[in-house]
Design a protein around this motif. Sequence first.
Motif, PDB file in Angstrom:
ATOM      1  N   LYS A  88      27.598  36.529  43.389  1.00  0.00           N
ATOM      2  CA  LYS A  88      27.283  35.218  43.954  1.00  0.00           C
ATOM      3  C   LYS A  88      25.940  34.768  43.400  1.00  0.00           C
ATOM      4  O   LYS A  88      24.975  35.533  43.390  1.00  0.00           O
TER       5      LYS A  88
ATOM      6  N   ASP B 100      33.808  27.090  43.526  1.00  0.00           N
ATOM      7  CA  ASP B 100      32.507  27.199  42.861  1.00  0.00           C
ATOM      8  C   ASP B 100      32.251  26.025  41.930  1.00  0.00           C
ATOM      9  O   ASP B 100      33.180  25.376  41.453  1.00  0.00           O
ATOM     10  N   ASP B 101      30.991  25.802  41.652  1.00  0.00           N
ATOM     11  CA  ASP B 101      30.581  24.756  40.708  1.00  0.00           C
ATOM     12  C   ASP B 101      30.866  25.229  39.292  1.00  0.00           C
ATOM     13  O   ASP B 101      30.325  26.242  38.835  1.00  0.00           O
TER      14      ASP B 101
ATOM     15  N   VAL C 161      27.545  34.344  33.769  1.00  0.00           N
ATOM     16  CA  VAL C 161      28.663  33.841  34.571  1.00  0.00           C
ATOM     17  C   VAL C 161      29.821  33.556  33.616  1.00  0.00           C
ATOM     18  O   VAL C 161      29.731  32.672  32.772  1.00  0.00           O
TER      19      VAL C 161
ATOM     20  N   LEU D 164      28.289  26.416  36.585  1.00  0.00           N
ATOM     21  CA  LEU D 164      27.710  27.759  36.496  1.00  0.00           C
ATOM     22  C   LEU D 164      28.228  28.536  35.289  1.00  0.00           C
ATOM     23  O   LEU D 164      27.575  29.479  34.834  1.00  0.00           O
TER      24      LEU D 164
ATOM     25  N   GLN E 158      22.879  32.409  44.031  1.00  0.00           N
ATOM     26  CA  GLN E 158      22.231  31.719  45.147  1.00  0.00           C
ATOM     27  C   GLN E 158      21.066  30.944  44.573  1.00  0.00           C
ATOM     28  O   GLN E 158      19.999  31.482  44.361  1.00  0.00           O
TER      29      GLN E 158
ATOM     30  N   SER F  16      32.376  40.855  40.311  1.00  0.00           N
ATOM     31  CA  SER F  16      32.201  39.598  41.029  1.00  0.00           C
ATOM     32  C   SER F  16      30.789  39.564  41.596  1.00  0.00           C
ATOM     33  O   SER F  16      30.149  40.586  41.792  1.00  0.00           O
TER      34      SER F  16
ATOM     35  N   VAL G  50      34.454  31.347  37.412  1.00  0.00           N
ATOM     36  CA  VAL G  50      34.106  30.818  38.732  1.00  0.00           C
ATOM     37  C   VAL G  50      35.374  30.673  39.557  1.00  0.00           C
ATOM     38  O   VAL G  50      36.466  30.555  39.020  1.00  0.00           O
TER      39      VAL G  50
END
Length: 106
Positions: A9, A74-75, A67, A78, A11, A7, A70
């Motif tokens: 993130k 989340d979007d 990615v 991505l 940014q 996992s 998600v």
Amino acid sequence: SPHGSTSGKVQGTSGKDTATRTVRVGEIDRPVLDAGLHIPLAAFGNGTEVVASEQRGYPGGAWEFVVTAVGSLDDAGLLGRRYMVVGCPAKSYATARRLDVVEVPS
């Protein structure tokens, strides 16, 4: 070669921020997302060092992260995005590696 999954993130920039540096990937200068990808330190285990393009002096051979999933908040845009590591800053008392990355075409 694949190094597994974990996992993390992403940014991104807010659109108001101007990239202060770029990296040439192929024939295109791409903006660097400083601390753009956060990966838990535990994901690397036993001192595994992420390979960044700056360590090699060129973009080839650097680690890439893709990615593949998600979360519900989340979007979905991505999904499938690829990020190449261009820098791997280190600091004391870190809980995650905050990698400098550029988005590369899928």
